[in-house]
Motif scaffolding. Structure first.
Motif, PDB file in Angstrom:
ATOM      1  N   THR A  51       0.880  -1.175   0.000  1.00  0.00           N
ATOM      2  CA  THR A  51       0.000   0.000   0.000  1.00  0.00           C
ATOM      3  C   THR A  51       0.909   1.214   0.000  1.00  0.00           C
ATOM      4  O   THR A  51       1.899   1.255   0.728  1.00  0.00           O
ATOM      5  CB  THR A  51      -0.919  -0.002   1.243  1.00  0.00           C
ATOM      6  N   MET A  65      -6.902   2.750  -5.458  1.00  0.00           N
ATOM      7  CA  MET A  65      -6.042   1.577  -5.625  1.00  0.00           C
ATOM      8  C   MET A  65      -4.668   1.702  -4.978  1.00  0.00           C
ATOM      9  O   MET A  65      -3.997   0.693  -4.799  1.00  0.00           O
ATOM     10  CB  MET A  65      -5.882   1.216  -7.106  1.00  0.00           C
ATOM     11  N   HIS A  68      -3.476  -0.830  -2.017  1.00  0.00           N
ATOM     12  CA  HIS A  68      -3.369  -2.043  -2.824  1.00  0.00           C
ATOM     13  C   HIS A  68      -3.437  -3.327  -2.002  1.00  0.00           C
ATOM     14  O   HIS A  68      -4.017  -4.315  -2.437  1.00  0.00           O
ATOM     15  CB  HIS A  68      -2.085  -1.995  -3.657  1.00  0.00           C
ATOM     16  N   GLU A  70      -5.125  -3.677   0.712  1.00  0.00           N
ATOM     17  CA  GLU A  70      -6.532  -3.799   1.065  1.00  0.00           C
ATOM     18  C   GLU A  70      -7.346  -4.331  -0.123  1.00  0.00           C
ATOM     19  O   GLU A  70      -8.236  -5.165   0.054  1.00  0.00           O
ATOM     20  CB  GLU A  70      -7.071  -2.433   1.500  1.00  0.00           C
ATOM     21  N   HIS A  71      -7.024  -3.842  -1.302  1.00  0.00           N
ATOM     22  CA  HIS A  71      -7.711  -4.282  -2.526  1.00  0.00           C
ATOM     23  C   HIS A  71      -7.513  -5.780  -2.779  1.00  0.00           C
ATOM     24  O   HIS A  71      -8.446  -6.489  -3.116  1.00  0.00           O
ATOM     25  CB  HIS A  71      -7.189  -3.459  -3.711  1.00  0.00           C
ATOM     26  N   HIS A  72      -6.290  -6.265  -2.589  1.00  0.00           N
ATOM     27  CA  HIS A  72      -6.014  -7.695  -2.806  1.00  0.00           C
ATOM     28  C   HIS A  72      -6.518  -8.564  -1.651  1.00  0.00           C
ATOM     29  O   HIS A  72      -6.998  -9.676  -1.875  1.00  0.00           O
ATOM     30  CB  HIS A  72      -4.516  -7.937  -3.016  1.00  0.00           C
ATOM     31  N   PRO A  75     -10.906  -8.429  -2.029  1.00  0.00           N
ATOM     32  CA  PRO A  75     -11.261  -8.025  -3.395  1.00  0.00           C
ATOM     33  C   PRO A  75     -12.737  -7.696  -3.599  1.00  0.00           C
ATOM     34  O   PRO A  75     -13.087  -7.020  -4.561  1.00  0.00           O
ATOM     35  CB  PRO A  75     -10.838  -9.221  -4.249  1.00  0.00           C
ATOM     36  N   PHE A  79     -14.332   0.227  -4.140  1.00  0.00           N
ATOM     37  CA  PHE A  79     -13.200   1.156  -4.038  1.00  0.00           C
ATOM     38  C   PHE A  79     -13.388   2.187  -2.929  1.00  0.00           C
ATOM     39  O   PHE A  79     -12.434   2.582  -2.273  1.00  0.00           O
ATOM     40  CB  PHE A  79     -12.946   1.846  -5.381  1.00  0.00           C
ATOM     41  N   LEU A  82     -12.104   1.136   0.653  1.00  0.00           N
ATOM     42  CA  LEU A  82     -10.690   0.789   0.886  1.00  0.00           C
ATOM     43  C   LEU A  82     -10.017   1.663   1.949  1.00  0.00           C
ATOM     44  O   LEU A  82      -9.228   1.138   2.745  1.00  0.00           O
ATOM     45  CB  LEU A  82      -9.913   0.810  -0.432  1.00  0.00           C
TER      46      LEU A  82
END
Length: 119
Positions: A51, A65, A68, A70-72, A75, A79, A82
């Motif tokens: 991140t 993003m 990142h 957190e996004h992975h 999923p 958005f 996050l």
């Protein structure tokens, strides 16, 4: 696209695709390198992803993003959730960058150290 631009002697291909790609690629490379470069190669999303803490404009432009990990790790989160996920798991994130220039400077420094032969 190419054939039509050539057939009609139109600059559309260059103006609408090639130009923006060439102008944006250097920035995109720096952004993408920061996401996983130098992180572990394990299945653990808290260690194999980074991140990057950045300014609100970059977060807005990239739909959050830069969060990142957190996004992975989650999923299914939209958005806009996050940043809250980041607040909740921040202490568990292994790779937390302080800005894209800082992260890329560290990556280039590591590449340089590895490519310099020992005395």
């Amino acid at each position: 696209g190419i054939a039509l631009s050539l057939a009609f002697a139109s600059p559309a291909l260059v103006l609408l695709w090639l130009g923006p790609v060439l102008l944006g690629q250097p920035f995109l490379r720096l952004y993408l390198l920061a996401e996983h470069t130098g992180c572990s190669e394990t299945p653990d999303m808290l260690t194999n992803t980074r991140t990057t803490i950045t300014n609100p404009f970059v977060r807005w432009l990239a739909w959050n993003m830069p969060f990142h990990v957190e996004h992975h790790a989650y999923p299914g989160l939209p958005f806009h959730a996050l940043p809250e996920a980041h607040r909740r798991i921040r202490r568990r994130i292994v790779h937390l960058g302080r800005g894209y220039f800082s992260v890329n400077r560290a990556i280039l420094g590591e590449i340089s150290r590895r490519s310099t032969p020992a005395p």
